[in-house]
Design a protein around this motif. Structure first.
Motif, PDB file in Angstrom:
ATOM      1  N   MET A   1       0.701   9.407   4.731  1.00 37.15           N
ATOM      2  CA  MET A   1       0.818   8.255   3.828  1.00 37.15           C
ATOM      3  C   MET A   1       0.649   6.940   4.594  1.00 37.15           C
ATOM      4  SD  MET A   1       4.044   9.347   1.453  1.00 37.15           S
ATOM      5  CE  MET A   1       4.377  11.092   1.235  1.00 37.15           C
ATOM      6  N   LEU A   2       1.230   6.863   5.772  1.00 36.52           N
ATOM      7  CA  LEU A   2       1.080   5.656   6.589  1.00 36.52           C
ATOM      8  C   LEU A   2      -0.372   5.460   7.011  1.00 36.52           C
ATOM      9  CD1 LEU A   2       4.290   6.008   8.785  1.00 36.52           C
ATOM     10  CD2 LEU A   2       3.889   4.312   6.988  1.00 36.52           C
ATOM     11  N   ALA A   3      -1.052   6.566   7.299  1.00 34.93           N
ATOM     12  CA  ALA A   3      -2.469   6.472   7.662  1.00 34.93           C
ATOM     13  C   ALA A   3      -3.300   5.940   6.495  1.00 34.93           C
ATOM     14  CB  ALA A   3      -2.984   7.844   8.099  1.00 34.93           C
ATOM     15  N   ILE A   4      -2.937   6.309   5.268  1.00 37.95           N
ATOM     16  CA  ILE A   4      -3.651   5.800   4.091  1.00 37.95           C
ATOM     17  C   ILE A   4      -3.487   4.289   3.972  1.00 37.95           C
ATOM     18  CG2 ILE A   4      -3.805   5.852   1.568  1.00 37.95           C
ATOM     19  CD1 ILE A   4      -2.960   8.795   1.685  1.00 37.95           C
TER      20      ILE A   4
ATOM     21  N   VAL B   1      -7.847  -3.063  -7.315  1.00 41.67           N
ATOM     22  CA  VAL B   1      -6.534  -2.618  -6.856  1.00 41.67           C
ATOM     23  C   VAL B   1      -6.705  -1.350  -6.031  1.00 41.67           C
ATOM     24  CG1 VAL B   1      -4.220  -1.889  -7.525  1.00 41.67           C
ATOM     25  CG2 VAL B   1      -5.421  -3.602  -8.891  1.00 41.67           C
ATOM     26  N   ILE B   2      -6.185  -1.376  -4.818  1.00 47.49           N
ATOM     27  CA  ILE B   2      -6.232  -0.222  -3.926  1.00 47.49           C
ATOM     28  C   ILE B   2      -4.832   0.377  -3.856  1.00 47.49           C
ATOM     29  CG2 ILE B   2      -6.770   0.609  -1.605  1.00 47.49           C
ATOM     30  CD1 ILE B   2      -8.505  -1.926  -1.263  1.00 47.49           C
ATOM     31  N   PHE B   3      -4.715   1.621  -4.261  1.00 44.97           N
ATOM     32  CA  PHE B   3      -3.421   2.305  -4.231  1.00 44.97           C
ATOM     33  C   PHE B   3      -3.283   3.061  -2.912  1.00 44.97           C
ATOM     34  CE2 PHE B   3      -4.303   2.157  -8.882  1.00 44.97           C
ATOM     35  CZ  PHE B   3      -3.277   1.293  -9.217  1.00 44.97           C
ATOM     36  N   ALA B   4      -2.244   2.721  -2.152  1.00 44.05           N
ATOM     37  CA  ALA B   4      -2.044   3.314  -0.831  1.00 44.05           C
ATOM     38  C   ALA B   4      -0.827   4.232  -0.828  1.00 44.05           C
ATOM     39  CB  ALA B   4      -1.868   2.216   0.215  1.00 44.05           C
ATOM     40  N   ALA B   5      -0.772   5.082   0.189  1.00 47.08           N
ATOM     41  CA  ALA B   5       0.384   5.963   0.459  1.00 47.08           C
ATOM     42  C   ALA B   5       0.544   7.072  -0.563  1.00 47.08           C
ATOM     43  CB  ALA B   5       1.674   5.144   0.591  1.00 47.08           C
ATOM     44  N   GLY B   6      -0.536   7.484  -1.186  1.00 48.62           N
ATOM     45  CA  GLY B   6      -0.475   8.623  -2.104  1.00 48.62           C
ATOM     46  C   GLY B   6       0.472   8.392  -3.252  1.00 48.62           C
ATOM     47  N   THR B   7       1.266   9.424  -3.559  1.00 46.55           N
ATOM     48  CA  THR B   7       2.265   9.289  -4.620  1.00 46.55           C
ATOM     49  C   THR B   7       3.584   8.764  -4.071  1.00 46.55           C
ATOM     50  OG1 THR B   7       3.165  11.531  -4.358  1.00 46.55           O
ATOM     51  CG2 THR B   7       1.265  11.280  -5.830  1.00 46.55           C
ATOM     52  N   GLY B   8       3.677   8.682  -2.729  1.00 43.32           N
ATOM     53  CA  GLY B   8       4.942   8.302  -2.108  1.00 43.32           C
ATOM     54  C   GLY B   8       5.850   9.480  -1.866  1.00 43.32           C
ATOM     55  N   ASN B   9       5.376  10.674  -2.192  1.00 41.05           N
ATOM     56  CA  ASN B   9       6.171  11.888  -2.039  1.00 41.05           C
ATOM     57  C   ASN B   9       5.433  12.904  -1.186  1.00 41.05           C
ATOM     58  OD1 ASN B   9       8.354  11.294  -4.138  1.00 41.05           O
ATOM     59  ND2 ASN B   9       6.485  11.088  -5.346  1.00 41.05           N
TER      60      ASN B   9
ATOM     61  N   ALA C   1       7.206  17.728   5.460  1.00 39.76           N
ATOM     62  CA  ALA C   1       7.467  16.414   4.860  1.00 39.76           C
ATOM     63  C   ALA C   1       7.169  15.298   5.851  1.00 39.76           C
ATOM     64  CB  ALA C   1       8.913  16.336   4.378  1.00 39.76           C
ATOM     65  N   THR C   2       7.562  15.489   7.115  1.00 41.94           N
ATOM     66  CA  THR C   2       7.275  14.483   8.144  1.00 41.94           C
ATOM     67  C   THR C   2       5.777  14.285   8.304  1.00 41.94           C
ATOM     68  OG1 THR C   2       9.310  15.042   9.326  1.00 41.94           O
ATOM     69  CG2 THR C   2       7.603  13.880  10.577  1.00 41.94           C
ATOM     70  N   ALA C   3       5.036  15.388   8.345  1.00 43.84           N
ATOM     71  CA  ALA C   3       3.583  15.307   8.480  1.00 43.84           C
ATOM     72  C   ALA C   3       2.971  14.545   7.310  1.00 43.84           C
ATOM     73  CB  ALA C   3       2.994  16.710   8.565  1.00 43.84           C
ATOM     74  N   ASP C   4       3.455  14.813   6.106  1.00 46.37           N
ATOM     75  CA  ASP C   4       2.908  14.145   4.932  1.00 46.37           C
ATOM     76  C   ASP C   4       3.221  12.650   4.924  1.00 46.37           C
ATOM     77  OD1 ASP C   4       1.818  16.479   4.090  1.00 46.37           O
ATOM     78  OD2 ASP C   4       3.151  16.804   2.390  1.00 46.37           O
TER      79      ASP C   4
ATOM     80  N   SER D   1      -3.536  13.263  -1.804  1.00 43.38           N
ATOM     81  CA  SER D   1      -4.120  12.029  -2.334  1.00 43.38           C
ATOM     82  C   SER D   1      -4.965  12.323  -3.577  1.00 43.38           C
ATOM     83  CB  SER D   1      -4.959  11.324  -1.260  1.00 43.38           C
ATOM     84  OG  SER D   1      -5.959  12.178  -0.755  1.00 43.38           O
ATOM     85  N   ASP D   2      -5.451  13.561  -3.743  1.00 43.58           N
ATOM     86  CA  ASP D   2      -6.132  13.933  -4.988  1.00 43.58           C
ATOM     87  C   ASP D   2      -5.179  13.831  -6.162  1.00 43.58           C
ATOM     88  OD1 ASP D   2      -8.475  14.450  -3.666  1.00 43.58           O
ATOM     89  OD2 ASP D   2      -8.317  16.632  -3.759  1.00 43.58           O
ATOM     90  N   THR D   3      -3.974  14.344  -5.981  1.00 45.25           N
ATOM     91  CA  THR D   3      -2.969  14.249  -7.042  1.00 45.25           C
ATOM     92  C   THR D   3      -2.617  12.799  -7.323  1.00 45.25           C
ATOM     93  OG1 THR D   3      -2.053  16.408  -6.446  1.00 45.25           O
ATOM     94  CG2 THR D   3      -0.653  14.962  -7.754  1.00 45.25           C
ATOM     95  N   ALA D   4      -2.534  11.991  -6.263  1.00 44.86           N
ATOM     96  CA  ALA D   4      -2.274  10.561  -6.451  1.00 44.86           C
ATOM     97  C   ALA D   4      -3.383   9.917  -7.273  1.00 44.86           C
ATOM     98  CB  ALA D   4      -2.159   9.869  -5.092  1.00 44.86           C
ATOM     99  N   ALA D   5      -4.632  10.315  -7.017  1.00 42.75           N
ATOM    100  CA  ALA D   5      -5.761   9.749  -7.764  1.00 42.75           C
ATOM    101  C   ALA D   5      -5.669  10.100  -9.241  1.00 42.75           C
ATOM    102  CB  ALA D   5      -7.083  10.258  -7.177  1.00 42.75           C
TER     103      ALA D   5
END
Length: 240
Positions: free
Chosen positions: A79-82, A130-138, A72-75, A143-147
């Motif tokens: 998200m911050l990198a995105i 609109v640019i969506f950042a940080a994936g789904t937030g989870n 979870a920490t790695a993920d 990021s594929d799932t976020a897309a």
């Protein structure tokens, strides 16, 4: 291009690697500018554009995490990198005069709006990218799932998966297997059953269950997005 676009609203998934250009990591300013120019060209044709970014150029998530790091920490670090990539792309677009908004799934209110679905749709209707950042937030979601999720939430007509250096989907990795065969069209169910590297299985299942077609194409060709929007067959079409 003079013909009317066949899609009114699209979501484009850009991998972090697409921003690297010739670099080993990080973002290449010329590459980011070229991508921004492609998006502007499509936007100028009246197409509403949403973008979801990855972070492979900065942080590889689990695969590059320090040994023993909590998943979870790695993920969350990913998200911050995105968010960093989203701000880079926003800056490049705004230098071209394109009104852009970044919405983040995690709270970074000093630099991005929080993700609010109706606000995002209103931005699109007003002609903003609109640019969506940080994936789904989870954590545990790519990021594929976020897309896939954001495309469905925004009522995008198609999901455009930009690949780095490959023309679409192959039976194997064409960079390592000279016998890999190009696939011009495939169903999402077949792609899942054959284990093809289209996107992760959660994202692909989400598209399949909600009848969202996917175009997988090479981002290196600066005319590909425009061709897809014009209705041309480019790369691989994943049907549902």
């Amino acid at each position: 291009m003079s013909e009317d676009p066949v899609f009114k609203r699209v979501l484009i998934k850009l991998s972090g690697e697409a921003l690297m250009g010739p670099l080993d990591y990080g973002t290449d300013p010329e590459t980011v500018s070229a991508i921004a120019k492609q998006l502007k060209d499509v936007h100028d044709r009246g197409v509403e554009i949403a973008v979801v970014l990855g972070a492979g150029n900065i942080y590889r998530g689990l695969s590059e995490a320090a040994e023993g790091m909590d998943r979870a920490t790695a993920d969350y670090m990913g998200m911050l990198a995105i968010v960093l990539n989203a701000l880079t792309l926003q800056d490049a677009l705004e230098k071209l005069g394109v009104h852009t908004r970044v919405q983040s799934a995690i709270t970074v209110s000093e630099v991005a709006e929080p993700y609010i679905r109706r606000r995002a749709m209103r931005h699109l209707e007003k002609g903003r990218i609109v640019i969506f950042a940080a994936g789904t937030g989870n954590p545990f979601f790519t990021s594929d799932t976020a897309a896939a999720l954001r495309a469905l939430e925004m009522h995008a007509e198609v999901l455009l998966m930009a690949k780095n250096g490959v023309e679409g989907i192959y039976t194997a990795d064409p960079r390592t297997d000279p016998d890999a065969e190009f696939i011009s069209e495939i169903t999402a169910r077949d792609a899942l059953q054959r284990g093809l590297k289209v996107m992760d299985s959660t994202a692909l299942s989400l598209c399949m269950d909600n009848h969202l077609n996917i175009h997988v194409f090479n981002m290196a060709d600066d005319g590909n997005i425009n061709r897809i929007v014009s209705g041309d067959r480019v790369g691989t079409l994943v049907t549902t």
